[in-house]
Design an enzyme around this catalytic site. Sequence first.
Site, PDB file in Angstrom:
ATOM      1  N   LYS A  81      17.818  55.832  18.449  1.00 19.68           N
ATOM      2  CA  LYS A  81      17.453  54.558  19.083  1.00 19.68           C
ATOM      3  C   LYS A  81      16.020  54.616  19.581  1.00 19.68           C
ATOM      4  O   LYS A  81      15.577  55.655  20.099  1.00 19.68           O
ATOM      5  CB  LYS A  81      18.425  54.282  20.230  1.00 19.68           C
ATOM      6  CG  LYS A  81      18.290  52.897  20.853  1.00 19.68           C
ATOM      7  CD  LYS A  81      19.326  52.692  21.959  1.00 19.68           C
ATOM      8  CE  LYS A  81      19.260  51.292  22.547  1.00 19.68           C
ATOM      9  NZ  LYS A  81      20.266  51.075  23.609  1.00 19.68           N
ATOM     10  N   SER A 156      22.870  46.852  22.947  1.00 15.84           N
ATOM     11  CA  SER A 156      21.511  46.876  22.452  1.00 15.84           C
ATOM     12  C   SER A 156      21.269  47.927  21.368  1.00 15.84           C
ATOM     13  O   SER A 156      20.278  47.843  20.658  1.00 15.84           O
ATOM     14  CB  SER A 156      20.554  47.116  23.622  1.00 15.84           C
ATOM     15  OG  SER A 156      20.787  48.388  24.198  1.00 15.84           O
ATOM     16  N   SER A 180      26.055  49.237  25.712  1.00 10.52           N
ATOM     17  CA  SER A 180      25.202  49.209  24.515  1.00 10.52           C
ATOM     18  C   SER A 180      25.508  50.234  23.426  1.00 10.52           C
ATOM     19  O   SER A 180      24.938  50.158  22.354  1.00 10.52           O
ATOM     20  CB  SER A 180      23.733  49.342  24.920  1.00 10.52           C
ATOM     21  OG  SER A 180      23.283  48.120  25.416  1.00 10.52           O
TER      22      SER A 180
HETATM   23  N1  GLN Z   1      24.570  43.841  27.313  1.00  6.61           N
HETATM   24  C1  GLN Z   1      24.161  44.723  28.341  1.00  6.61           C
HETATM   25  C2  GLN Z   1      22.923  44.192  29.012  1.00  6.61           C
HETATM   26  O1  GLN Z   1      22.281  43.383  28.447  1.00  6.61           O
HETATM   27  C3  GLN Z   1      23.921  46.041  27.689  1.00  6.61           C
HETATM   28  C4  GLN Z   1      22.870  46.900  28.281  1.00  6.61           C
HETATM   29  C5  GLN Z   1      22.883  48.309  27.812  1.00  6.61           C
HETATM   30  O2  GLN Z   1      23.930  48.943  27.794  1.00  6.61           O
HETATM   31  N2  GLN Z   1      21.716  48.828  27.495  1.00  6.61           N
HETATM   32  O3  GLN Z   1      22.614  44.554  30.094  1.00  6.61           O
END
Ligand code: GLN
Length: 481
Positions: A81, A156, A180
Amino acid sequence: MTKIDLAGLGIAEAKNLMSRGELSSRELLSAYQSEIKNKNPELNAYLEIFSDSFEAAEEIDENLKKGAEPRALEGIPFAIKDNILIKDKICSAGSRMLQNYTASYDAYVIEKLKEAGAIFLGRTNMDEFAMGSSTENSAFGISRNPYDVLRVPGGSSGGSAVAVAANMALAALGSDTGGSIRQPAGFCGLVGLKPSYGAVSRSGLIAMASSLDQIGPLAKTVDDAELVFNVIKGKDPKDASSVDYDEQSDKRGKKIDDSKFKIGVPKEFFGEGIDEDVRKITDDAIDTLKGLGHEIKEVHLPRAPYALAAYYIIVPAEVSANLARYDGVRYGLYKSGKDLIDDYFKTRALGLGREVKRRIILGTYVLSVGFRDAYYGRAGKIRMLIKKDFENVFKEVDALIAPVSPQPAFKIGEKINDPLAMYLEDIFLVPVNLAGVPALSLPFGYVKRDNRKLPVGVQLIGQWFSESTLFEIGRQLEAHR
Ligand code: GLN
């Protein structure tokens, strides 16, 4: 050489083939690279394909030829990532702000993967600074779900999920602050682990919300996820919140002395708003566990319904502090204005996207004088109560089972203009992060939408540092899917 069946290949098998000399690291790498060449233009999983991975593969082949003992992840091609630093590579966190930022050191997890012999194929697309649930917030285009290219892969860590699901990598690293890793794993038919907070060092992870961020694996099987987790976990002096994992799991995690567990079904995770097919698949998983001889028990996490609201106060607050460093002076993009303040405005206006700005503004507000106690303070108290709920529940059961997401992968564009709808995606995910417990998402069925088969995952939640219990239950479910 016969064509490698990448879809059916796991880490252990790839290693076996390599140590028996039936497959070279170079051949494996080039098989993945040709998939990337074919598929990445449409799916946009990778933002960059590294050009130096062949050198690493050749070195590995040399060593294996000389009879070296294969290391834990010898020759295994990984997708990383884009918020995890790899020395001398760009690390942009999906943001224009860091589009040209080159990492000057390896993240702890990258050091560990390198020591274990892993190879890095490239860096993967993500929602900007890990804020989002679809990769639509990336500054570098959306990633597409390989099961239906009109749908999102989740986020994400969407790019990492697409890379593994479409056989463009054997495994990947993602980060999970509020789901995420688990949500894209669910949407793409993969296994994803959000480790216990402190199990994996955050050194070299571009911070989003530091009290919640954890790095973890996305893989095709529970075994693969466990192999990767065992390599990256552990105490790192550069992250004071990281712990000696074995010590903690001996102390707090339940030892597996048995393969039968007490598994709780938290009532609050099965309320309104869940897609009927998702509910059915989760129920199937519960029945399967029952059939395997586990004890199933209904339990309660009474404060879990407040988790989403607390999360969307705590996260913006930490985001507003963590992202203050992107001012054009120290890192990344710089846009000159008429004075220093104007430099900040111009740089941040240009470098950051809508969702990131929304959270910085929200976070600045909830931390401001006069509002801090009302918002941030109360959210912190709710967080403690949620943690208590988990503590109580784990006095009764060894693990919990719940859905990952309220519905299967949604369409590109469906939620992007409705932040609240997007935030609701995280409803079953964020209680876990607030409490700091580990959770494993694994595929358990498919649904049909628009004549396409879409995977649906279930989530196993464990007590602090009891990842081994989750892997054990996960493997049993995987074998009976
Ligand atoms: N959907 C969550 C957010 O937008 C996911 C964030 C994450 O785990 N990086 O905060």
